[in-house]
Design an enzyme around this catalytic site. Structure first.
Site, short mmCIF file in Angstrom:
data_model
loop_
_atom_site.label_atom_id
_atom_site.label_comp_id
_atom_site.label_asym_id
_atom_site.label_seq_id
_atom_site.Cartn_x
_atom_site.Cartn_y
_atom_site.Cartn_z
N GLU A 164 5.27 -19.73 -32.25
CA GLU A 164 5.07 -20.08 -30.99
C GLU A 164 5.21 -21.80 -30.95
O GLU A 164 5.55 -22.49 -32.02
CB GLU A 164 3.19 -20.27 -31.11
CG GLU A 164 2.52 -19.16 -30.35
CD GLU A 164 2.63 -19.47 -29.08
OE1 GLU A 164 3.31 -19.97 -28.17
OE2 GLU A 164 1.32 -19.12 -28.39
N ASP A 165 5.14 -22.22 -29.91
CA ASP A 165 5.61 -23.66 -29.41
C ASP A 165 4.33 -24.46 -30.03
O ASP A 165 4.56 -25.49 -30.55
CB ASP A 165 5.89 -23.84 -28.07
CG ASP A 165 4.98 -23.28 -26.93
OD1 ASP A 165 3.69 -22.59 -27.28
OD2 ASP A 165 5.05 -23.54 -25.86
N ASP B 61 -2.91 -24.62 -29.29
CA ASP B 61 -3.89 -26.02 -28.55
C ASP B 61 -5.44 -25.36 -28.94
O ASP B 61 -5.99 -25.57 -29.87
CB ASP B 61 -3.36 -25.68 -27.34
CG ASP B 61 -4.06 -26.86 -26.23
OD1 ASP B 61 -4.40 -27.87 -26.70
OD2 ASP B 61 -4.08 -26.50 -25.11
N PHE C 109 -0.73 -34.03 -23.42
CA PHE C 109 -0.08 -32.98 -22.86
C PHE C 109 1.48 -33.28 -23.17
O PHE C 109 1.76 -34.18 -22.72
CB PHE C 109 -0.11 -32.58 -21.51
CG PHE C 109 0.36 -31.14 -21.05
CD1 PHE C 109 -0.61 -30.09 -21.38
CD2 PHE C 109 1.29 -31.16 -20.51
CE1 PHE C 109 -0.22 -28.91 -21.06
CE2 PHE C 109 1.90 -29.69 -20.23
CZ PHE C 109 1.02 -28.55 -20.47
N ARG D 37 11.42 -28.19 -20.16
CA ARG D 37 12.02 -27.42 -21.15
C ARG D 37 13.18 -27.71 -21.92
O ARG D 37 13.52 -27.70 -23.01
CB ARG D 37 12.02 -25.77 -20.98
CG ARG D 37 10.53 -25.22 -20.49
CD ARG D 37 10.77 -23.75 -20.54
NE ARG D 37 9.84 -22.99 -19.75
CZ ARG D 37 8.43 -22.75 -20.12
NH1 ARG D 37 8.24 -22.95 -21.51
NH2 ARG D 37 7.68 -22.21 -19.40
#
Ligand code: IMP
Ligand code: MG
Length: 177
Positions: free
Chosen positions: A96-97, A100, A149, A162
């Site tokens: 996963e990136d 959160d 963020f 991205r």
């Protein structure tokens, strides 16, 4: 577009990705990794990570959405597999990136564990522990970051950014529509 402030350089990301790959090569020695990459955010992380693996790896993709166009989690998760994948008795590594709130990963782990993998581990580039809503940790973490963020290296802000080689903090107040 958006305004952003650099947080992690391309070089520091690449160095850390190689370190994670070293750990995976050690931990998965003698096994084949079934890597399940969560699109789209993990695209560059996965590509760089896997090219540093010496253990055999099969690559699978899935698409998840828990966010609309805002920077807050909607709390709902939709799931689409790119192709059928026998999870049973596999050494599954979820890539996963970012971790959160943990809602996405928790949901994915529940779904995958129900299919009886031999082992089930998680690997995230970024971890934002301050935002966690569920008690969940990743097995491999690139960088722990504060409650910002961020965008770049696969991570998007309204689908943009991205392709940035570094990771930067979005300034929501400064972004122009
Ligand atoms: P969670 O379910 O709240 O843990 O959200 C995980 C997903 O939200 C990630 O896979 C990202 O797609 C997205 N996300 C969370 N934080 C950020 C961020 O700072 N930048 C870009 N995407 C983010
Ligand atoms: Mg996203």
């Amino acid at each position: 577009m958006f305004k952003s402030t650099p947080l992690l350089s391309e070089e520091s990301i690449q160095n850390r990705v190689r370190e994670i790959a070293d750990s995976l090569n050690r931990d998965y020695a003698g096994r084949t990794v079934d890597a399940l990459c969560v699109l789209k955010g993990s695209m560059f992380f996965a590509a760089d990570l896997f090219r540093n693996l010496t253990v055999p790896v099969r690559v699978h993709f899935m698409q998840v959405s828990s966010y609309g166009s805002s920077t807050e989690s909607s709390g709902t998760v939709n799931l689409y597999f790119s192709s059928a994948f026998e999870v049973e008795d596999c050494d599954v590594l979820l890539v996963e990136d970012i971790l959160d709130t943990g809602i996405t990963m928790n949901y994915l782990l529940e779904r995958l564990r129900a299919r009886n993998p031999r082992t089930m581990k998680t690997c995230v580039l970024l971890d934002k522990p301050a935002r966690r809503k569920l008690d969940i940790k990743a097995d491999y973490v690139g960088f722990e970051i504060q409650d910002h963020f961020v965008v770049g290296y696969g991570l998007d802000y309204n689908e943009l950014g991205r392709n940035m080689r570094h990771i930067a903090i979005i300034d929501p107040a400064a972004h122009e529509e």
